[in-house]
Design a protein around this motif. Structure first.
Motif, PDB file in Angstrom:
ATOM      1  N   ASP A  55      36.404  24.190   4.289  1.00 38.50           N
ATOM      2  CA  ASP A  55      37.846  24.111   4.538  1.00 38.50           C
ATOM      3  C   ASP A  55      38.614  24.614   3.326  1.00 38.50           C
ATOM      4  OD1 ASP A  55      37.221  22.919   6.959  1.00 38.50           O
ATOM      5  OD2 ASP A  55      37.719  20.879   6.281  1.00 38.50           O
ATOM      6  N   HIS A  56      37.920  24.882   2.230  1.00 38.28           N
ATOM      7  CA  HIS A  56      38.548  25.245   0.955  1.00 38.28           C
ATOM      8  C   HIS A  56      37.950  26.542   0.416  1.00 38.28           C
ATOM      9  CE1 HIS A  56      39.792  21.057   1.170  1.00 38.28           C
ATOM     10  NE2 HIS A  56      38.517  20.731   1.296  1.00 38.28           N
ATOM     11  N   ASP A  57      38.786  27.303  -0.295  1.00 35.81           N
ATOM     12  CA  ASP A  57      38.288  28.509  -0.955  1.00 35.81           C
ATOM     13  C   ASP A  57      37.398  28.157  -2.140  1.00 35.81           C
ATOM     14  OD1 ASP A  57      39.720  30.161   0.806  1.00 35.81           O
ATOM     15  OD2 ASP A  57      41.476  30.198  -0.510  1.00 35.81           O
ATOM     16  N   LEU A  58      37.761  27.076  -2.835  1.00 38.54           N
ATOM     17  CA  LEU A  58      37.017  26.625  -4.006  1.00 38.54           C
ATOM     18  C   LEU A  58      36.683  25.157  -3.851  1.00 38.54           C
ATOM     19  CD1 LEU A  58      38.993  28.044  -7.069  1.00 38.54           C
ATOM     20  CD2 LEU A  58      36.794  28.818  -6.203  1.00 38.54           C
ATOM     21  N   MET A  59      35.561  24.777  -4.395  1.00 39.98           N
ATOM     22  CA  MET A  59      35.188  23.373  -4.476  1.00 39.98           C
ATOM     23  C   MET A  59      34.779  23.091  -5.915  1.00 39.98           C
ATOM     24  SD  MET A  59      31.462  23.589  -2.551  1.00 39.98           S
ATOM     25  CE  MET A  59      31.158  21.841  -2.583  1.00 39.98           C
ATOM     26  N   TYR A  60      34.853  21.834  -6.297  1.00 42.99           N
ATOM     27  CA  TYR A  60      34.475  21.405  -7.637  1.00 42.99           C
ATOM     28  C   TYR A  60      33.245  20.509  -7.522  1.00 42.99           C
ATOM     29  CZ  TYR A  60      39.118  22.893  -9.198  1.00 42.99           C
ATOM     30  OH  TYR A  60      40.240  23.627  -9.506  1.00 42.99           O
ATOM     31  N   VAL A  61      32.272  20.726  -8.381  1.00 43.45           N
ATOM     32  CA  VAL A  61      31.086  19.882  -8.465  1.00 43.45           C
ATOM     33  C   VAL A  61      30.810  19.620  -9.946  1.00 43.45           C
ATOM     34  CG1 VAL A  61      30.057  20.728  -6.302  1.00 43.45           C
ATOM     35  CG2 VAL A  61      29.465  21.846  -8.464  1.00 43.45           C
ATOM     36  N   SER A  62      29.970  18.648 -10.204  1.00 42.98           N
ATOM     37  CA  SER A  62      29.641  18.342 -11.591  1.00 42.98           C
ATOM     38  C   SER A  62      28.984  19.551 -12.257  1.00 42.98           C
ATOM     39  CB  SER A  62      28.681  17.146 -11.663  1.00 42.98           C
ATOM     40  OG  SER A  62      28.292  16.942 -13.013  1.00 42.98           O
ATOM     41  N   GLY A  63      29.353  19.748 -13.500  1.00 41.06           N
ATOM     42  CA  GLY A  63      28.765  20.831 -14.277  1.00 41.06           C
ATOM     43  C   GLY A  63      27.510  20.423 -15.035  1.00 41.06           C
ATOM     44  N   GLY A  64      27.066  19.186 -14.841  1.00 41.96           N
ATOM     45  CA  GLY A  64      25.822  18.767 -15.461  1.00 41.96           C
ATOM     46  C   GLY A  64      25.969  17.703 -16.528  1.00 41.96           C
ATOM     47  N   SER A  89      34.053  24.905 -10.799  1.00 37.11           N
ATOM     48  CA  SER A  89      34.596  25.301  -9.505  1.00 37.11           C
ATOM     49  C   SER A  89      33.904  26.587  -9.076  1.00 37.11           C
ATOM     50  CB  SER A  89      36.114  25.505  -9.584  1.00 37.11           C
ATOM     51  OG  SER A  89      36.444  26.486 -10.553  1.00 37.11           O
ATOM     52  N   LEU A  90      33.651  26.670  -7.773  1.00 37.02           N
ATOM     53  CA  LEU A  90      33.013  27.851  -7.212  1.00 37.02           C
ATOM     54  C   LEU A  90      33.268  27.881  -5.716  1.00 37.02           C
ATOM     55  CD1 LEU A  90      29.149  27.375  -6.936  1.00 37.02           C
ATOM     56  CD2 LEU A  90      30.714  25.501  -7.291  1.00 37.02           C
ATOM     57  N   ALA A  91      32.978  29.005  -5.109  1.00 37.94           N
ATOM     58  CA  ALA A  91      33.124  29.138  -3.661  1.00 37.94           C
ATOM     59  C   ALA A  91      32.028  28.338  -2.967  1.00 37.94           C
ATOM     60  CB  ALA A  91      33.035  30.610  -3.256  1.00 37.94           C
ATOM     61  N   PRO A  92      32.360  27.649  -1.882  1.00 39.36           N
ATOM     62  CA  PRO A  92      31.341  26.882  -1.162  1.00 39.36           C
ATOM     63  C   PRO A  92      30.128  27.728  -0.755  1.00 39.36           C
ATOM     64  CG  PRO A  92      33.513  26.306  -0.367  1.00 39.36           C
ATOM     65  CD  PRO A  92      33.688  27.467  -1.298  1.00 39.36           C
ATOM     66  N   ALA A  93      30.361  28.958  -0.326  1.00 38.58           N
ATOM     67  CA  ALA A  93      29.245  29.814   0.088  1.00 38.58           C
ATOM     68  C   ALA A  93      28.285  30.074  -1.067  1.00 38.58           C
ATOM     69  CB  ALA A  93      29.763  31.133   0.660  1.00 38.58           C
ATOM     70  N   ASP A  94      28.811  30.184  -2.295  1.00 38.11           N
ATOM     71  CA  ASP A  94      27.939  30.396  -3.456  1.00 38.11           C
ATOM     72  C   ASP A  94      27.096  29.161  -3.727  1.00 38.11           C
ATOM     73  OD1 ASP A  94      28.665  33.052  -3.997  1.00 38.11           O
ATOM     74  OD2 ASP A  94      30.395  32.416  -5.199  1.00 38.11           O
ATOM     75  N   LEU A  95      27.692  27.971  -3.591  1.00 39.76           N
ATOM     76  CA  LEU A  95      26.910  26.745  -3.791  1.00 39.76           C
ATOM     77  C   LEU A  95      25.792  26.655  -2.761  1.00 39.76           C
ATOM     78  CD1 LEU A  95      26.532  24.026  -5.294  1.00 39.76           C
ATOM     79  CD2 LEU A  95      27.897  23.015  -3.460  1.00 39.76           C
ATOM     80  N   VAL A  96      26.110  26.919  -1.510  1.00 35.80           N
ATOM     81  CA  VAL A  96      25.105  26.850  -0.446  1.00 35.80           C
ATOM     82  C   VAL A  96      23.985  27.851  -0.709  1.00 35.80           C
ATOM     83  CG1 VAL A  96      24.723  27.301   2.018  1.00 35.80           C
ATOM     84  CG2 VAL A  96      26.644  25.865   1.286  1.00 35.80           C
ATOM     85  N   ARG A  97      24.355  29.054  -1.098  1.00 39.16           N
ATOM     86  CA  ARG A  97      23.341  30.083  -1.358  1.00 39.16           C
ATOM     87  C   ARG A  97      22.437  29.709  -2.530  1.00 39.16           C
ATOM     88  NH1 ARG A  97      23.189  34.139  -4.880  1.00 39.16           N
ATOM     89  NH2 ARG A  97      25.397  33.983  -5.410  1.00 39.16           N
ATOM     90  N   LEU A  98      23.026  29.260  -3.622  1.00 37.68           N
ATOM     91  CA  LEU A  98      22.240  28.956  -4.821  1.00 37.68           C
ATOM     92  C   LEU A  98      21.346  27.730  -4.660  1.00 37.68           C
ATOM     93  CD1 LEU A  98      24.860  29.668  -7.614  1.00 37.68           C
ATOM     94  CD2 LEU A  98      22.831  31.022  -7.064  1.00 37.68           C
ATOM     95  N   THR A  99      21.751  26.787  -3.828  1.00 33.78           N
ATOM     96  CA  THR A  99      20.956  25.570  -3.635  1.00 33.78           C
ATOM     97  C   THR A  99      20.039  25.672  -2.419  1.00 33.78           C
ATOM     98  OG1 THR A  99      22.701  24.543  -2.321  1.00 33.78           O
ATOM     99  CG2 THR A  99      22.687  24.064  -4.693  1.00 33.78           C
ATOM    100  N   GLY A 100      20.249  26.686  -1.580  1.00 32.06           N
ATOM    101  CA  GLY A 100      19.487  26.779  -0.337  1.00 32.06           C
ATOM    102  C   GLY A 100      19.863  25.664   0.624  1.00 32.06           C
ATOM    103  N   ALA A 101      21.083  25.164   0.494  1.00 31.66           N
ATOM    104  CA  ALA A 101      21.532  24.007   1.258  1.00 31.66           C
ATOM    105  C   ALA A 101      21.791  24.336   2.717  1.00 31.66           C
ATOM    106  CB  ALA A 101      22.804  23.442   0.654  1.00 31.66           C
ATOM    107  N   SER A 102      21.692  23.308   3.527  1.00 27.20           N
ATOM    108  CA  SER A 102      22.202  23.373   4.886  1.00 27.20           C
ATOM    109  C   SER A 102      23.581  22.726   4.850  1.00 27.20           C
ATOM    110  CB  SER A 102      21.271  22.632   5.863  1.00 27.20           C
ATOM    111  OG  SER A 102      21.138  21.287   5.486  1.00 27.20           O
ATOM    112  N   THR A 103      24.361  22.931   5.885  1.00 22.75           N
ATOM    113  CA  THR A 103      25.664  22.296   5.976  1.00 22.75           C
ATOM    114  C   THR A 103      25.722  21.467   7.248  1.00 22.75           C
ATOM    115  OG1 THR A 103      26.646  24.208   7.060  1.00 22.75           O
ATOM    116  CG2 THR A 103      26.839  24.114   4.668  1.00 22.75           C
TER     117      THR A 103
END
Length: 167
Positions: free
Chosen positions: A130-139, A146-160
């Motif tokens: 629903d958002h262009d950017l999302m925020y997640v912990s940086g470690g 902050s990054l695009a949700p699609a980039d997070l999904v791609r890098l983690t191999g996540a399902s939604t």
């Protein structure tokens, strides 16, 4: 949004992964207050001045014994039945904090879905898109990226899947 190579915060494995992969991202340090009454995620949203619906927390659950990252908005909570379904499991429960820390290499309150010690199954709440950017912990506590949700999904191999619920 920019990549911040060479900054003092670029040393976390999460940020190193983003830089190595050439993923556009923002680095957002803030002063973590250990005495805060807010959860880590709500503290981050307040400190960064962003809507809590765009800040996502990484929760480690065990889905039929398999450690899985569930990534949901800090404005709500995790639906354990929904994450179990999304992971193809019968049951899910919150993982022991020490187990989550050993598997990810991060401390609770600073667990990033990116750059962990082990690659874990990941499920991202569908509301991320629903958002262009999302925020997640940086470690670490006091650092979000902050990054695009699609980039997070791609890098983690996540399902939604819709795994979050309103609190």
């Amino acid at each position: 949004m920019s990549r911040k190579a060479g900054s003092a915060t670029s040393g976390t494995p999460a940020i190193q992964l983003l830089e190595r992969e050439g993923v556009p991202h923002g680095v957002h340090p803030y002063e973590h207050d250990p005495a805060s009454d807010l959860s880590y995620g709500l503290e981050a949203a307040a400190a960064l001045g962003v809507d809590p619906s765009v800040v996502f927390k990484t929760l480690c659950v065990e889905a039929d014994g398999e450690l899985t990252m569930a990534i949901v908005p800090v404005s709500g909570s995790l639906d354990l039945k929904a994450v179990a379904r999304a992971a193809g499991a019968k049951k899910a429960h919150m993982a022991d904090a020490a187990l989550a820390e050993r598997a990810t290499g991060y401390v609770v309150g600073g667990i990033s879905p990116l750059g962990g010690r082990k690659r874990l199954r990941a499920v991202v709440d569908a509301s991320a898109f629903d958002h262009d950017l999302m925020y997640v912990s940086g470690g670490r506590r006091g650092l979000d990226i902050s990054l695009a949700p699609a980039d997070l999904v791609r890098l983690t191999g996540a399902s939604t899947a819709p795994i979050g619920k309103d609190s």
